[in-house]
Write a protein that holds these residues in place. Sequence first.
Motif, mmCIF file in Angstrom:
data_model
loop_
_atom_site.group_PDB
_atom_site.id
_atom_site.type_symbol
_atom_site.label_atom_id
_atom_site.label_comp_id
_atom_site.label_asym_id
_atom_site.label_seq_id
_atom_site.Cartn_x
_atom_site.Cartn_y
_atom_site.Cartn_z
ATOM 1 N N SER A 89 0.814 -1.218 0.000
ATOM 2 C CA SER A 89 0.000 0.000 0.000
ATOM 3 C C SER A 89 0.843 1.262 0.000
ATOM 4 C CB SER A 89 -0.912 0.007 1.237
ATOM 5 O OG SER A 89 -1.927 -0.957 1.142
ATOM 6 N N PHE A 90 1.921 1.260 0.759
ATOM 7 C CA PHE A 90 2.740 2.466 0.871
ATOM 8 C C PHE A 90 3.471 2.777 -0.429
ATOM 9 C CE2 PHE A 90 1.893 1.097 5.106
ATOM 10 C CZ PHE A 90 1.815 2.258 5.880
ATOM 11 N N GLU A 91 3.616 1.775 -1.287
ATOM 12 C CA GLU A 91 4.263 1.968 -2.584
ATOM 13 C C GLU A 91 3.249 2.146 -3.724
ATOM 14 O OE1 GLU A 91 7.169 1.908 -0.172
ATOM 15 O OE2 GLU A 91 5.803 0.200 -0.073
ATOM 16 N N LEU A 92 1.966 2.262 -3.395
ATOM 17 C CA LEU A 92 0.941 2.469 -4.421
ATOM 18 C C LEU A 92 1.246 3.687 -5.285
ATOM 19 C CD1 LEU A 92 -1.961 1.704 -5.515
ATOM 20 C CD2 LEU A 92 -2.849 3.330 -3.824
ATOM 21 N N VAL A 93 1.878 4.682 -4.692
ATOM 22 C CA VAL A 93 2.164 5.928 -5.419
ATOM 23 C C VAL A 93 3.533 5.915 -6.097
ATOM 24 C CG1 VAL A 93 0.617 7.318 -4.008
ATOM 25 C CG2 VAL A 93 2.999 7.013 -3.278
ATOM 26 N N SER B 240 -1.922 -3.656 -3.233
ATOM 27 C CA SER B 240 -2.692 -3.185 -2.089
ATOM 28 C C SER B 240 -2.982 -1.697 -2.241
ATOM 29 C CB SER B 240 -1.934 -3.436 -0.788
ATOM 30 O OG SER B 240 -2.120 -4.758 -0.340
ATOM 31 N N CYS B 241 -4.191 -1.308 -1.837
ATOM 32 C CA CYS B 241 -4.656 0.062 -2.100
ATOM 33 C C CYS B 241 -4.900 0.858 -0.827
ATOM 34 C CB CYS B 241 -5.930 0.019 -2.936
ATOM 35 S SG CYS B 241 -5.700 -0.760 -4.554
ATOM 36 N N GLY B 242 -4.285 0.453 0.293
ATOM 37 C CA GLY B 242 -4.429 1.219 1.511
ATOM 38 C C GLY B 242 -3.969 2.658 1.315
ATOM 39 N N ILE C 83 -5.230 4.992 -7.207
ATOM 40 C CA ILE C 83 -5.457 3.599 -7.628
ATOM 41 C C ILE C 83 -5.474 3.516 -9.156
ATOM 42 C CG2 ILE C 83 -7.033 1.637 -7.539
ATOM 43 C CD1 ILE C 83 -8.008 2.751 -4.798
ATOM 44 N N GLN C 84 -6.160 4.463 -9.787
ATOM 45 C CA GLN C 84 -6.211 4.469 -11.247
ATOM 46 C C GLN C 84 -4.825 4.646 -11.845
ATOM 47 O OE1 GLN C 84 -9.324 4.120 -13.241
ATOM 48 N NE2 GLN C 84 -7.572 3.438 -14.475
ATOM 49 N N ASP C 85 -4.004 5.502 -11.234
ATOM 50 C CA ASP C 85 -2.628 5.691 -11.719
ATOM 51 C C ASP C 85 -1.853 4.372 -11.700
ATOM 52 O OD1 ASP C 85 -3.006 8.407 -12.119
ATOM 53 O OD2 ASP C 85 -2.001 9.016 -10.256
ATOM 54 N N ALA C 86 -2.035 3.593 -10.628
ATOM 55 C CA ALA C 86 -1.317 2.318 -10.509
ATOM 56 C C ALA C 86 -1.805 1.317 -11.560
ATOM 57 C CB ALA C 86 -1.497 1.745 -9.101
ATOM 58 N N VAL C 87 -3.117 1.269 -11.748
ATOM 59 C CA VAL C 87 -3.668 0.375 -12.773
ATOM 60 C C VAL C 87 -3.170 0.794 -14.154
ATOM 61 C CG1 VAL C 87 -5.812 -0.373 -13.892
ATOM 62 C CG2 VAL C 87 -5.693 -0.247 -11.396
ATOM 63 N N ASP C 88 -3.194 2.092 -14.421
ATOM 64 C CA ASP C 88 -2.736 2.601 -15.718
ATOM 65 C C ASP C 88 -1.263 2.284 -15.950
ATOM 66 O OD1 ASP C 88 -5.267 3.591 -16.183
ATOM 67 O OD2 ASP C 88 -4.754 5.664 -15.683
ATOM 68 N N LYS D 144 -2.628 -8.342 -15.912
ATOM 69 C CA LYS D 144 -2.827 -9.383 -14.886
ATOM 70 C C LYS D 144 -2.840 -8.726 -13.501
ATOM 71 C CE LYS D 144 -0.066 -12.431 -17.823
ATOM 72 N NZ LYS D 144 1.234 -13.127 -17.926
ATOM 73 N N ILE D 145 -3.913 -8.011 -13.214
ATOM 74 C CA ILE D 145 -3.966 -7.144 -12.041
ATOM 75 C C ILE D 145 -5.026 -7.632 -11.057
ATOM 76 C CG2 ILE D 145 -4.337 -4.773 -11.242
ATOM 77 C CD1 ILE D 145 -3.760 -3.917 -14.201
ATOM 78 N N VAL D 146 -4.651 -7.676 -9.788
ATOM 79 C CA VAL D 146 -5.605 -7.869 -8.698
ATOM 80 C C VAL D 146 -5.376 -6.741 -7.703
ATOM 81 C CG1 VAL D 146 -6.397 -9.346 -6.823
ATOM 82 C CG2 VAL D 146 -5.601 -10.384 -8.962
ATOM 83 N N LEU D 147 -6.408 -5.961 -7.438
ATOM 84 C CA LEU D 147 -6.335 -4.919 -6.418
ATOM 85 C C LEU D 147 -6.805 -5.489 -5.081
ATOM 86 C CD1 LEU D 147 -7.866 -1.860 -8.318
ATOM 87 C CD2 LEU D 147 -5.445 -2.444 -8.049
ATOM 88 N N LEU D 148 -6.183 -5.058 -3.999
ATOM 89 C CA LEU D 148 -6.598 -5.472 -2.665
ATOM 90 C C LEU D 148 -7.093 -4.259 -1.891
ATOM 91 C CD1 LEU D 148 -3.774 -7.942 -1.538
ATOM 92 C CD2 LEU D 148 -5.839 -8.422 -2.862
ATOM 93 N N LYS D 149 -8.369 -4.292 -1.486
ATOM 94 C CA LYS D 149 -8.850 -3.277 -0.558
ATOM 95 C C LYS D 149 -8.077 -3.433 0.737
ATOM 96 C CE LYS D 149 -11.411 -0.131 1.316
ATOM 97 N NZ LYS D 149 -10.381 0.205 2.318
ATOM 98 N N CYS D 150 -7.668 -2.322 1.304
ATOM 99 C CA CYS D 150 -6.816 -2.382 2.488
ATOM 100 C C CYS D 150 -7.021 -1.120 3.313
ATOM 101 C CB CYS D 150 -5.346 -2.503 2.060
ATOM 102 S SG CYS D 150 -4.172 -2.595 3.425
#
Length: 344
Positions: free
Chosen positions: A129-133, A151-153, A160-165, A174-180
């Motif tokens: 989560s801390f590296e999402l950005v 992880s999307c904490g 989140i969209q930036d990470a998916v993009d 091949k993406i799985v997001l985790l609510k956190c």
Amino acid sequence: MFRIFDKIQSDEVYIIAEMSANHGGSLENALEIVRQTAKAGADCLKIQTYTADSMTINCDNDYFLIEGSLWDGYKLYDLYTDAGTPYEWQARIKEECEACGMDFLSTPFDAAAVDFLEDIGVEAYKIASFELVDIPLIEYTASKGKPMIISCGMGSLEEIQDAVDACHRMGNDKIVLLKCCSEYPANWEDMHLGNIPDMRERFGVHVGLSDHSAGSLGAVVGVALGACVVEKHVKLENVESADSQFSMSMQEFAQMVSDVHSAKKIAKGPVYELTEGEKVSLAFRRSIFAVKDIEPGEPFTKENVRIIRPSDGLAPKYFKELLGQTSKREILRGEPILAEDLKG
């Protein structure tokens, strides 16, 4: 072959046991965690791949001191020095996972960690989560073409969209997001697991849960809301670490695995067909029966017919239509009113 998408496509929950710092500085502890989580039913064992120098710098000023959390008073550099999993253990941990029939997963925190994990043959990556950005890290990791569990904490919709993009730019879908919820431990009122179905719709990817709350309830609710992955920190009894206070014992983890699989079964639907057990129970529905002997030509009244169990008679929805009509036959008390007794 990393099995996460096989499990998801089979409508099963993929369960990740997070070791993190709970090896307590011992390789044997780490291997025992692998063995016990496999026995408890985990699909995957996850570690973290970093050094203190890849996470931060060794600096004593106030910017690098932790205040007001589980790690209050720690200097960042010292925390990561104490909590890290030595690189020289990681291939051995992966080997033990494979021997126990589990997938192996790690979270890299810089490009060098990704390169190291590539060298030991990892088949998927986790982004913390801390590296999402950290979009450069996500891009580099995604460029390897392997499943990305993110992880999307603390993440805003835009982040989140930036990470998916970033994954998509690298040709990686091949993406799985985790609510956190990035609290340690997470309070239930802060978890907002209702985001899970919304995230799945918004981002068009599979969504699971990285659960930092106490007990199994968060995981059970998450699965009921559609989480296809559950990640939970696990620990050995009597091994203290930077993460042990918010981690599950092995007994608790095994119970959570059972609870999660049960929740998945309970939450299935929409299905409106009768189950085999319900078909048996149909016999005890209500229907219209004679409660007094009825002669031919005698009208049906509230005194001589009633809606009662069992279900062998005419359906209750015809009761008002039946009243006032006359019987065409002799019907004894305790016999069902039949469809042919209803005119029209």
